[in-house]
Design an enzyme around this catalytic site. Structure first.
Site, PDB file in Angstrom:
ATOM      1  N   ARG A  15      29.545   5.469  -2.887  1.00  0.00           N
ATOM      2  CA  ARG A  15      29.814   5.213  -4.304  1.00  0.00           C
ATOM      3  C   ARG A  15      30.662   3.950  -4.441  1.00  0.00           C
ATOM      4  O   ARG A  15      31.080   3.345  -3.451  1.00  0.00           O
ATOM      5  CB  ARG A  15      30.550   6.392  -4.934  1.00  0.00           C
ATOM      6  N   GLY A  16      30.913   3.562  -5.717  1.00  0.00           N
ATOM      7  CA  GLY A  16      31.750   2.404  -5.994  1.00  0.00           C
ATOM      8  C   GLY A  16      31.133   1.118  -5.465  1.00  0.00           C
ATOM      9  O   GLY A  16      29.927   0.892  -5.591  1.00  0.00           O
ATOM     10  N   ILE A  17      31.957   0.276  -4.848  1.00  0.00           N
ATOM     11  CA  ILE A  17      31.451  -0.997  -4.341  1.00  0.00           C
ATOM     12  C   ILE A  17      30.903  -0.875  -2.923  1.00  0.00           C
ATOM     13  O   ILE A  17      30.311  -1.817  -2.409  1.00  0.00           O
ATOM     14  CB  ILE A  17      32.520  -2.110  -4.414  1.00  0.00           C
ATOM     15  N   ASN A  76      36.712  -0.001   3.074  1.00  0.00           N
ATOM     16  CA  ASN A  76      36.527   0.166   1.638  1.00  0.00           C
ATOM     17  C   ASN A  76      36.881   1.570   1.161  1.00  0.00           C
ATOM     18  O   ASN A  76      37.348   1.746   0.047  1.00  0.00           O
ATOM     19  CB  ASN A  76      35.069  -0.154   1.289  1.00  0.00           C
ATOM     20  N   TYR A 141      48.708   5.586  -6.571  1.00  0.00           N
ATOM     21  CA  TYR A 141      47.641   4.731  -6.037  1.00  0.00           C
ATOM     22  C   TYR A 141      48.155   3.302  -5.867  1.00  0.00           C
ATOM     23  O   TYR A 141      47.902   2.647  -4.844  1.00  0.00           O
ATOM     24  CB  TYR A 141      46.443   4.763  -6.978  1.00  0.00           C
ATOM     25  N   LYS A 145      48.380   1.170  -2.388  1.00  0.00           N
ATOM     26  CA  LYS A 145      47.770  -0.148  -2.204  1.00  0.00           C
ATOM     27  C   LYS A 145      48.817  -1.191  -1.826  1.00  0.00           C
ATOM     28  O   LYS A 145      48.525  -2.132  -1.074  1.00  0.00           O
ATOM     29  CB  LYS A 145      47.006  -0.568  -3.461  1.00  0.00           C
ATOM     30  N   PRO A 171      40.778  -7.087  -5.851  1.00  0.00           N
ATOM     31  CA  PRO A 171      40.159  -7.152  -7.173  1.00  0.00           C
ATOM     32  C   PRO A 171      41.101  -6.674  -8.266  1.00  0.00           C
ATOM     33  O   PRO A 171      42.050  -5.921  -8.000  1.00  0.00           O
ATOM     34  CB  PRO A 171      38.960  -6.213  -7.031  1.00  0.00           C
TER      35      PRO A 171
END
Length: 249
Positions: A15-17, A76, A141, A145, A171
């Site tokens: 899923r996602g990128i 990722n 989160y 990060k 991003p």
């Protein structure tokens, strides 16, 4: 880092990128291991699909035993639902740190010797602009990060001697279901112009990786990093919204 003829392993390709990374790497002539905790959800023609839970040491070791030809590692996979640090569920906060920080570290530790044997290669860690600010509603989160950004800088220094390029993709707002769900729960709607399409972000990332860049950022991330020179700030989602919505039901 030349991607044509390379062998890449991408985490979180269900899923996602993640699927965009695997698909674009294949298009550029790389061999691809597409990994996920639920491999049955991965549908990427041409990729070799492997089960991988980056928070499970045995799972990481098993994949490292198979993928001995990897020279590009794309970290990722990550949990995104940590909530707030002070009032959120502590188990969820631990989970988001376990995934983003310790899961990424586990992959780096397992694959650094493989990359060294294969000539150095490259590691691409997917971060977030909230690493440099924070975001109300998911400060856990953002903190995870931030830790992963520090991890990325640390392994870059440690792996320089073996010739491994370590790159951070940072991003801002990516048009994924995860982001849309988060802002919807906050009672907002992001403008499409404020978000980067996943396929566009991945092309930017892989172009930067091939060019040997150390940090690859979109416009929102550049703005976020610039705030580090001044007083601490939170990421202002409202500045990127279209029309307000009522509370989600």
């Amino acid at each position: 880092m030349k991607l044509t003829g390379a062998t890449a392993l991408v985490t979180g390709t269900n899923r996602g990128i993640g699927p965009c990374f695997a698909t674009e790497l294949l298009r550029r002539g790389a061999r691809v291991y597409a990994t996920a905790r639920r491999p049955e959800l991965v549908d990427i023609p041409g990729a070799e699909v492997l089960r991988l839970d980056i928070t499970d040491p045995a799972s990481v070791a098993a994949v490292a035993e198979i993928a001995t030809d990897v020279d590009v590692l794309v970290n990722n996979a990550a949990s995104t639902d940590g909530g707030n640090l002070v009032t959120g569920d502590l188990a969820a906060i631990r989970d988001v740190m376990e995934s983003n920080y310790f899961g990424t570290l586990a992959m780096v530790r397992a694959f650094a010797p493989i990359l060294a044997r294969n000539g150095g290669g490259a590691i691409l860690n997917v971060l977030s602009a909230v690493a440099w600010t924070t975001v109300l509603g998911n400060t856990a989160y953002a903190a995870a990060k931030s830790a992963e950004w520090g991890l990325t800088n640390g392994i870059r220094a440690e792996l320089a001697e073996q010739g491994t390029l370590v790159t951070a993709l940072v991003p801002g707002l990516v048009a994924t279901d995860t982001l849309r769900d988060f802002v919807r729960q906050a009672g907002m709607t992001l403008s499409e112009e404020a978000m980067t399409a996943p396929a566009d972000l991945v092309r930017l990332a892989l172009d930067g990786l091939e060019a040997g860049e150390l940090e690859i950022m979109d416009a929102v991330a550049v703005e976020s990093k610039n705030t580090l020179a001044g007083p601490p700030r939170t990421f202002d989602l409202a500045a990127h919204t279209a029309t307000p919505e009522g509370p989600s039901r």
